[in-house]
Scaffold this motif. Structure first.
Motif, PDB file in Angstrom:
ATOM      1  N   GLU A  52       0.854  -1.186   0.000  1.00  0.00           N
ATOM      2  CA  GLU A  52       0.000   0.000   0.000  1.00  0.00           C
ATOM      3  C   GLU A  52       0.889   1.235   0.000  1.00  0.00           C
ATOM      4  O   GLU A  52       1.792   1.318   0.835  1.00  0.00           O
ATOM      5  CB  GLU A  52      -0.913  -0.010   1.230  1.00  0.00           C
ATOM      6  N   ILE A  73      -9.082   0.385  -0.216  1.00  0.00           N
ATOM      7  CA  ILE A  73      -7.745  -0.032  -0.648  1.00  0.00           C
ATOM      8  C   ILE A  73      -7.736  -1.506  -1.032  1.00  0.00           C
ATOM      9  O   ILE A  73      -7.076  -1.919  -1.992  1.00  0.00           O
ATOM     10  CB  ILE A  73      -6.682   0.264   0.449  1.00  0.00           C
ATOM     11  N   GLN A 112     -10.398  -3.135  -2.150  1.00  0.00           N
ATOM     12  CA  GLN A 112     -11.135  -3.202  -3.409  1.00  0.00           C
ATOM     13  C   GLN A 112     -10.207  -2.897  -4.580  1.00  0.00           C
ATOM     14  O   GLN A 112     -10.274  -3.531  -5.633  1.00  0.00           O
ATOM     15  CB  GLN A 112     -12.299  -2.211  -3.402  1.00  0.00           C
ATOM     16  N   GLU A 113      -9.330  -1.927  -4.386  1.00  0.00           N
ATOM     17  CA  GLU A 113      -8.377  -1.574  -5.446  1.00  0.00           C
ATOM     18  C   GLU A 113      -7.434  -2.737  -5.722  1.00  0.00           C
ATOM     19  O   GLU A 113      -7.124  -3.036  -6.878  1.00  0.00           O
ATOM     20  CB  GLU A 113      -7.577  -0.331  -5.034  1.00  0.00           C
ATOM     21  N   LYS A 114      -6.965  -3.403  -4.663  1.00  0.00           N
ATOM     22  CA  LYS A 114      -6.086  -4.563  -4.847  1.00  0.00           C
ATOM     23  C   LYS A 114      -6.788  -5.655  -5.650  1.00  0.00           C
ATOM     24  O   LYS A 114      -6.198  -6.243  -6.562  1.00  0.00           O
ATOM     25  CB  LYS A 114      -5.655  -5.113  -3.483  1.00  0.00           C
ATOM     26  N   VAL A 174      -7.090  -4.567  -9.381  1.00  0.00           N
ATOM     27  CA  VAL A 174      -5.817  -4.678 -10.097  1.00  0.00           C
ATOM     28  C   VAL A 174      -5.497  -6.145 -10.365  1.00  0.00           C
ATOM     29  O   VAL A 174      -5.106  -6.526 -11.480  1.00  0.00           O
ATOM     30  CB  VAL A 174      -4.677  -4.011  -9.298  1.00  0.00           C
ATOM     31  N   THR A 188     -16.328   2.013  -9.949  1.00  0.00           N
ATOM     32  CA  THR A 188     -14.970   2.258  -9.445  1.00  0.00           C
ATOM     33  C   THR A 188     -14.075   1.060  -9.729  1.00  0.00           C
ATOM     34  O   THR A 188     -12.931   1.206 -10.178  1.00  0.00           O
ATOM     35  CB  THR A 188     -15.001   2.534  -7.927  1.00  0.00           C
ATOM     36  N   PHE A 189     -14.591  -0.128  -9.475  1.00  0.00           N
ATOM     37  CA  PHE A 189     -13.839  -1.362  -9.736  1.00  0.00           C
ATOM     38  C   PHE A 189     -13.533  -1.483 -11.226  1.00  0.00           C
ATOM     39  O   PHE A 189     -12.397  -1.778 -11.619  1.00  0.00           O
ATOM     40  CB  PHE A 189     -14.658  -2.563  -9.263  1.00  0.00           C
ATOM     41  N   THR A 194     -10.743   0.973 -12.362  1.00  0.00           N
ATOM     42  CA  THR A 194      -9.414   0.512 -11.960  1.00  0.00           C
ATOM     43  C   THR A 194      -8.980  -0.678 -12.813  1.00  0.00           C
ATOM     44  O   THR A 194      -7.823  -0.778 -13.227  1.00  0.00           O
ATOM     45  CB  THR A 194      -9.411   0.116 -10.474  1.00  0.00           C
ATOM     46  N   THR A 209      -5.627  -0.495 -15.199  1.00  0.00           N
ATOM     47  CA  THR A 209      -4.556  -1.468 -14.992  1.00  0.00           C
ATOM     48  C   THR A 209      -4.291  -2.256 -16.270  1.00  0.00           C
ATOM     49  O   THR A 209      -3.135  -2.505 -16.635  1.00  0.00           O
ATOM     50  CB  THR A 209      -4.934  -2.447 -13.858  1.00  0.00           C
TER      51      THR A 209
END
Length: 433
Positions: free
Chosen positions: A116, A162, A164-166, A169, A201-202, A205, A209
């Motif tokens: 992170e 955070i 969710q972002e992982k 990606v 949002t998902f 990202t 990516t």
């Protein structure tokens, strides 16, 4: 002395099979595993305990450990639990929350091991562990894509932003490297994810990516093959329109995604509009009803004006029976065009649209050879009904014609074009006076 054979079994009685006294019947291993008690939490505890022995950040060692554990733990029976641990660090209860039984999270997982702030290069090392595992145990790839990953994505809002972002990606890398199909993203179209903005949002990202390592064309191909074409469906209800979608993705630097969306939307709109027009024609619907429908489609602005007018012409002309005798067909065509011209005129307000209509008619006549010589008459009818302007016809004749039968159509319309030019000249002279 010879042995005495056993007495025959009396009718109606079940035959008693011989029993080997002192012999133990051993079950096959596969049967033992199938009949074993299902204990997902025990599996999780064993897996996390083994992974604890691996030094943090040593992802090659994690892959080797998982390879070895496949011979000790029953991966096939606990496919879902295996991937829940490896993706989010623990088992999920119905509804998406973690099972709260006091157990510690796994020392290795996508959301637990990634740095992170999130770095794609760092997550790529974690995703490689999944690749190595599924190269070794190929039967795991199908349940990973069709069950485990989909199941977790539908509850992505249960995780922190955070995390969710992982997951986004990692999912992008799973798809771009062929470990899963983009169809897993359909799981995000749950009402609770769409309404709170988690889905879009998902998706954003995911796309950012993806194009960091692959081309926009590669991304769009994956989305199309995965059936992810209705991008509006990932936006909150109040933002499910082309304007909001385009602004959102452009601000994220994803102009290529906007182009993909518009292309898909346009293709679907063409199919739907043409199909509906054919229905109207077959039902001999009232022209006011048809015009109301066309105006609604036109206002959506999904199709460009040239695309729209071409579809309208094609749909309306389905009323013409092309099997009619060659000597009768031209007159029938002219009559039909005169009748439908009020449906064309409202949408031919720009020169580019008028030229597009002429080219559509040119190709239509070229493909229906019985009407090739009727082309000038069609233009004259549409000029007299204010569908086409003299400037559009003159421009088409000078440099706007399509290649299909071009010289034939130019020669055939030369008298009409000369007449229109003379009309223009006489009008200019009157203005000068």
């Amino acid at each position: 002395m010879y042995p005495v054979p056993p007495a025959p079994t009396p009718p109606g009685q079940k035959e008693v099979k011989p029993n080997l006294v002192g012999v133990r019947n051993k079950q096959r291993k596969g049967v033992q595993k199938a009949q074993a008690k299902f204990e997902p939490q025990a599996f999780r505890d064993q897996l996390t305990k083994h992974l604890e022995s691996v030094p943090p950040g040593d992802f090659d060692a994690v892959a080797q450990k998982l390879d070895v554990l496949g011979n000790q733990l029953d991966y096939r029976k606990y496919e879902q639990q295996l991937f829940e641990v490896l993706l989010v660090g623990g088992l999920l209860a119905p509804g998406g929350g973690f099972i709260d039984d006091g157990s510690a999270k796994s020392s290795f997982s996508v959301i637990g091991s990634a740095k992170e702030p999130v770095e794609a290069a760092d997550l790529k090392k974690i995703v490689d562990v999944f690749h190595k595992l599924m190269r070794r145990y190929k039967y795991l790839q199908k349940p990973f894509e069709e069950t485990a990953l989909r199941g977790i994505l539908q509850y992505t809002n249960k995780f922190s932003p955070i995390d969710q972002e992982k997951l986004a990606v990692a999912t992008s890398q799973f798809v771009s490297t062929g470990l899963a199909s983009a169809n897993v993203l359909v799981s995000l179209k749950k009402d609770h994810l769409v309404k709170d903005g988690s889905a879009v949002t998902f998706l954003t990202t995911f796309c950012k990516t993806y194009i960091a390592s692959e081309s926009v064309e590669h991304l769009c191909s994956s989305l199309r093959k995965g059936g992810v074409t209705d991008l509006e469906g990932y936006f909150p209800p109040s933002k499910q329109n082309a304007t909001e979608l385009s602004a959102h993705f452009k601000s994220a630097g994803l102009e290529g995604v906007v182009a993909f969306y518009l292309k898909q939307k346009s293709g679907q709109a063409k199919e739907d509009t043409l199909a509906r027009l054919k229905e109207f024609v077959a039902e001999e619907a009232d022209y006011d009803e048809i015009l109301t429908y066309l105006e609604a489609i036109y206002k959506r602005a999904v199709l460009t004006e040239p695309e729209f007018i071409s579809i309208v012409w094609t749909g309306l002309m389905t009323s013409l029976d092309m099997t009619t005798k060659p000597e009768l067909l031209p007159d029938l065509a002219i009559k039909e065009i005169q009748e439908v011209s009020p449906l064309l005129e409202p949408f031919c307000q720009k020169p580019a649209t008028e030229v597009a209509l002429i080219n559509t008619i040119q190709i239509w006549c070229y493909e229906n050879t019985k009407l090739m010589n009727t082309f000038p008459k069609i233009l004259k009818v549409l000029y007299s009904t204010d569908v086409l302007s003299d400037q559009a016809i003159i421009y088409w004749h000078a440099k706007g014609a399509k290649t299909q039968g071009k010289q034939h159509f130019l020669n055939a319309t030369t008298p009409l074009v000369n007449f229109l030019k003379e009309q223009e000249d006489s009008d200019e002279e009157e203005d000068d006076e």
